[in-house]
Scaffold this motif. Sequence first.
Motif, mmCIF file in Angstrom:
data_model
loop_
_atom_site.group_PDB
_atom_site.id
_atom_site.type_symbol
_atom_site.label_atom_id
_atom_site.label_comp_id
_atom_site.label_asym_id
_atom_site.label_seq_id
_atom_site.Cartn_x
_atom_site.Cartn_y
_atom_site.Cartn_z
ATOM 1 N N TYR A 68 0.809 -1.215 0.000
ATOM 2 C CA TYR A 68 0.000 0.000 0.000
ATOM 3 C C TYR A 68 0.848 1.275 0.000
ATOM 4 O O TYR A 68 0.311 2.377 -0.052
ATOM 5 N N GLU A 69 2.176 1.142 0.086
ATOM 6 C CA GLU A 69 3.043 2.309 0.003
ATOM 7 C C GLU A 69 3.477 2.592 -1.435
ATOM 8 O O GLU A 69 4.216 3.530 -1.687
ATOM 9 N N GLU A 70 3.043 1.766 -2.381
ATOM 10 C CA GLU A 70 3.407 1.988 -3.772
ATOM 11 C C GLU A 70 2.827 3.307 -4.261
ATOM 12 O O GLU A 70 1.698 3.659 -3.944
ATOM 13 N N CYS A 71 3.616 4.038 -5.021
ATOM 14 C CA CYS A 71 3.180 5.366 -5.463
ATOM 15 C C CYS A 71 3.379 5.537 -6.964
ATOM 16 O O CYS A 71 3.891 6.549 -7.422
ATOM 17 N N GLY A 72 3.028 4.527 -7.722
ATOM 18 C CA GLY A 72 3.073 4.676 -9.160
ATOM 19 C C GLY A 72 4.250 3.956 -9.782
ATOM 20 O O GLY A 72 4.331 2.727 -9.770
ATOM 21 N N PHE A 73 5.184 4.740 -10.303
ATOM 22 C CA PHE A 73 6.319 4.140 -11.006
ATOM 23 C C PHE A 73 7.657 4.453 -10.365
ATOM 24 O O PHE A 73 8.660 3.810 -10.672
ATOM 25 N N VAL A 74 7.723 5.432 -9.460
ATOM 26 C CA VAL A 74 9.011 5.908 -8.969
ATOM 27 C C VAL A 74 9.773 4.852 -8.176
ATOM 28 O O VAL A 74 11.009 4.874 -8.136
ATOM 29 N N GLU A 75 9.041 3.908 -7.558
ATOM 30 C CA GLU A 75 9.754 2.883 -6.797
ATOM 31 C C GLU A 75 10.527 1.928 -7.697
ATOM 32 O O GLU A 75 11.341 1.145 -7.220
ATOM 33 N N HIS A 76 10.272 2.005 -9.002
ATOM 34 C CA HIS A 76 10.990 1.152 -9.954
ATOM 35 C C HIS A 76 12.145 1.893 -10.640
ATOM 36 O O HIS A 76 12.805 1.317 -11.512
ATOM 37 N N VAL A 77 12.371 3.155 -10.259
ATOM 38 C CA VAL A 77 13.429 3.936 -10.907
ATOM 39 C C VAL A 77 14.809 3.410 -10.536
ATOM 40 O O VAL A 77 15.699 3.298 -11.388
ATOM 41 N N ALA A 78 15.013 3.076 -9.255
ATOM 42 C CA ALA A 78 16.351 2.750 -8.754
ATOM 43 C C ALA A 78 17.051 1.629 -9.520
ATOM 44 O O ALA A 78 18.197 1.802 -9.950
ATOM 45 N N PRO A 79 16.419 0.466 -9.734
ATOM 46 C CA PRO A 79 17.133 -0.605 -10.444
ATOM 47 C C PRO A 79 17.563 -0.199 -11.854
ATOM 48 O O PRO A 79 18.670 -0.531 -12.285
ATOM 49 N N LEU A 80 16.689 0.522 -12.567
ATOM 50 C CA LEU A 80 17.047 0.957 -13.916
ATOM 51 C C LEU A 80 18.100 2.058 -13.872
ATOM 52 O O LEU A 80 18.978 2.127 -14.739
ATOM 53 N N PHE A 81 18.041 2.911 -12.849
ATOM 54 C CA PHE A 81 19.010 3.998 -12.702
ATOM 55 C C PHE A 81 20.420 3.440 -12.532
ATOM 56 O O PHE A 81 21.387 3.945 -13.109
ATOM 57 N N LEU A 82 20.536 2.396 -11.718
ATOM 58 C CA LEU A 82 21.853 1.820 -11.451
ATOM 59 C C LEU A 82 22.488 1.218 -12.710
ATOM 60 O O LEU A 82 23.706 1.180 -12.839
ATOM 61 N N LYS A 83 21.645 0.747 -13.644
ATOM 62 C CA LYS A 83 22.154 0.136 -14.869
ATOM 63 C C LYS A 83 22.377 1.149 -15.984
ATOM 64 O O LYS A 83 22.952 0.815 -17.012
ATOM 65 N N SER A 84 21.905 2.387 -15.791
ATOM 66 C CA SER A 84 21.941 3.366 -16.871
ATOM 67 C C SER A 84 23.324 4.000 -17.012
ATOM 68 O O SER A 84 24.100 4.070 -16.053
ATOM 69 N N ALA A 85 23.611 4.477 -18.209
ATOM 70 C CA ALA A 85 24.876 5.159 -18.484
ATOM 71 C C ALA A 85 24.854 6.560 -17.886
ATOM 72 O O ALA A 85 23.779 7.142 -17.674
#
Length: 515
Positions: free
Chosen positions: A129-146
């Motif tokens: 119930y603490e999910e707030c859309g898409f931002v909680e999924h940013v971190a894993p993709l951020f770590l892999k990004s250039a």
Amino acid sequence: MVYTGKPSRGCEVCRRRRIKCDEKAPECSYCIKTGQPCPGYKDMFELAWRDQTKVAQKSVERRMRAGAQAASKNTPSDTRIAPPALSESKALLSKTSVSTGLAPNQHDLEYFALNFWFTNYANPPSKSYEECGFVEHVAPLFLKSAPESTLRLSTLAVATILFTAWSGRNPDTSLTRSFYLKAVSAMKNQLSIPGNCTNNEMIMSVLLLQMYETLIGNARRKATTQAHLSGAMALIKHRGIQNFEDDVSKAILYWVRHLCIEESLKTCKTVECDPGEWANIPQYTVLPANSSLDGINLNLARLQAAIPQDFATGSNSTTLDIKDIIQAARGIDRQLIEWSGTLPLPWLAIRVTGEDSIPPSVGQAGLYQSHCHVYKSIQIAYLWNRQRLSRIRAQKIMLTQLLLQEPSLSNRMSQGSCQNTIQQLADDICATIPFYLGDRTKPGRIGDRNVEYPHARGSPIPETHYQIAPAMGGHQLLGALGTLLRFDIILRNGQKQWIGGQLMRLARIYNIGRM
């Protein structure tokens, strides 16, 4: 005359001599006068992307000195946020599940901003119930990004604007704009490469840029452009809705759907999505409450858009049947009530009264009636307020159509029922404000344990509330209260003025409208 204002857009000769260039084409007057070839002018984007390292370093050093001076004075009454010392920032970052990838002595402001973002906004939630859309999924993709990827630059744009706003400064700075412009430029380059149009990272970057535009719009108190939302829709159509199958893809897809529905509800225009496509949207194993609520709101948005604006305001120049509209609105309202009945029992609002549950300072800061509501989390309160706003919309549609019918006893009773329901829903939204803001009346710091909040009798305030409520509460309330005022509905005496006062309180706390 030596020019000491903003960075000049003039030619290199005038910039080197530090004189004001008249920027005439094809050559400036100074170069013509001195008989030398004019090198021309820099591109606007190149100016926006100038090196900010020295500027950021001086800014951080200045704020750290100010924080040290404030600490030496030992004045606990001063609640203005002081930027964290570097050692504090390191310790805080070590507690989070995300590393920014920046050394703290490399780009201090960027380091602090990313730390602030991942600690307070983009940490993966511990409960559903603490999910707030898409931002909680940013971190894993951020770590892999250039380092120069669209996702990293768009994340920096959002992080820096939030960090500078919480630091009590104008959030629309050259640094935040530079990240935004770099992200847009990187996006154009990356979209030219086959395959980049269909990955999660690109769509998430577009959503972050839309968030940036929303934050800038809130700060300026101006309407937000939806260009990036339209771009996200275009990428989704290009990829194909049926290809969003993993959890991250579904979160992104449902969030774009949510934004489209909310925009349609706000503007009374047709939902920017094909009904047939959204009918085939990949389903979660268990549909989250916010997504099932969006499903009901999609029908409400379509009904609202189907009613011509002149008809909604009292004109009878339409072929739509009034009874059909009332019946449809009543059916949607019934669905919204049934939706609330599917929520777990701990998600229900708890009505609290008295000083043992509502500290006096909370009442002084903003309490509309003698009671208020508390919830299990901020996100649950947000869901309830969304449901209340949707019910008000449905009730307002019914009330407007009833006013167009011939007067009768049953008609007047139905009108009275609509008005009473609207008033109760508005009261319930106002009752959530103390839970969101506590006794805050001016800027402070996230995680401040000195802030008082209402709570259920005998139950302590959850530790996470001190962190999540100040970070997200104001942004959620801003939309709810602003929508109440825009509805032009019948409220109790003085309630509109009280809501306006709470909006001014939000503006002070969250540094809104300083531009």
